[in-house]
Design an enzyme around this catalytic site. Sequence first.
Site, PDB file in Angstrom:
ATOM      1  N   GLU A   4      20.013  57.899  20.501  1.00  0.00           N
ATOM      2  CA  GLU A   4      21.029  58.893  20.835  1.00  0.00           C
ATOM      3  C   GLU A   4      20.461  60.294  20.620  1.00  0.00           C
ATOM      4  O   GLU A   4      19.681  60.528  19.707  1.00  0.00           O
ATOM      5  CB  GLU A   4      22.249  58.667  19.937  1.00  0.00           C
ATOM      6  CG  GLU A   4      23.388  59.634  20.158  1.00  0.00           C
ATOM      7  CD  GLU A   4      24.522  59.450  19.159  1.00  0.00           C
ATOM      8  OE1 GLU A   4      25.649  59.861  19.476  1.00  0.00           O
ATOM      9  OE2 GLU A   4      24.275  58.885  18.056  1.00  0.00           O
ATOM     10  N   LYS A  19      29.681  59.566  26.330  1.00  0.00           N
ATOM     11  CA  LYS A  19      30.170  58.867  25.139  1.00  0.00           C
ATOM     12  C   LYS A  19      31.694  58.914  25.059  1.00  0.00           C
ATOM     13  O   LYS A  19      32.307  59.979  25.118  1.00  0.00           O
ATOM     14  CB  LYS A  19      29.555  59.509  23.895  1.00  0.00           C
ATOM     15  CG  LYS A  19      29.837  58.788  22.583  1.00  0.00           C
ATOM     16  CD  LYS A  19      29.098  59.478  21.446  1.00  0.00           C
ATOM     17  CE  LYS A  19      29.284  58.765  20.121  1.00  0.00           C
ATOM     18  NZ  LYS A  19      28.537  59.450  19.030  1.00  0.00           N
ATOM     19  N   CYS A  61      26.323  54.803  20.152  1.00  0.00           N
ATOM     20  CA  CYS A  61      26.583  54.903  18.716  1.00  0.00           C
ATOM     21  C   CYS A  61      27.987  54.454  18.302  1.00  0.00           C
ATOM     22  O   CYS A  61      28.267  53.271  18.216  1.00  0.00           O
ATOM     23  CB  CYS A  61      26.270  56.326  18.247  1.00  0.00           C
ATOM     24  SG  CYS A  61      25.915  56.443  16.471  1.00  0.00           S
TER      25      CYS A  61
END
Length: 258
Positions: free
Chosen positions: A42, A108, A142
């Site tokens: 990330e 995300k 994540c």
Amino acid sequence: MNNLTVTLVQQVIVPNDPQHNLDVFAQSMTAITKTDLIVLPEVFTTGFCAGARNYAEVEGGRAYQWMQQQAAKHDAVVTGSLVVKDGEQYFNRLVWMRPDGSYTEYDKRHLFRMAGEHTRYAMGKERVLVEINGWRVLPLICYDLRFPVWSRNRNDYDLALYVANWPSVRALHWNRLLQARAIENLSYILGVNRVGMDEAEQHYAGDSSVYGPAGELIATSQEAELITVELYAEKLTEYREKFPAYLDADEFILQHSI
């Protein structure tokens, strides 16, 4: 669907120095011989640091060009997430860069509020699927790992991947959740993390890992290194045929919040 060779690139990320990080990742990738997919962590150009927006990429900018060059050089898809400015908004955006220079993006969905990410970045709204060598892939970032509904296999993927900056204080969660996602989704799962310390003196132990569809650990590491693994299409098909739990899955409709 052919077998798929994947390479996880686990490295230290220096905060606030994108060019240094690009150089380090490029150098480490010179050891790759043959692979289909190269996965970076990330926000691999900046790390998960407070000032990352000061080094935001724009679409087609330096990091995009670097990814295009690396994908062409290795004749492989290169993926990882970047801080990207799009209009007046900033996104934690995964880029799926193909060797021909074309790419797909995923923003995300779940922003890590415990570090204020939700105040600095815009939330992604779309689940994205990509394809490589006949494999259907769900790319995620994540904190998405903690939310099984967003990660749910709707009989539409064979591999889910998570790129992360996941600190070692919560390494137990990282390892258990990656394994759980493999088991519940009858899929290969890989997670790529970073190592070293960040600007807040937070430690990252790596634990970049690959899990098979029965939850078996195939590979993991806590070092700054490459992890290359072959994923077996026949093994995945056989396991799903012998243990077709997906046939009894609950149906649901995901409500998109804004």
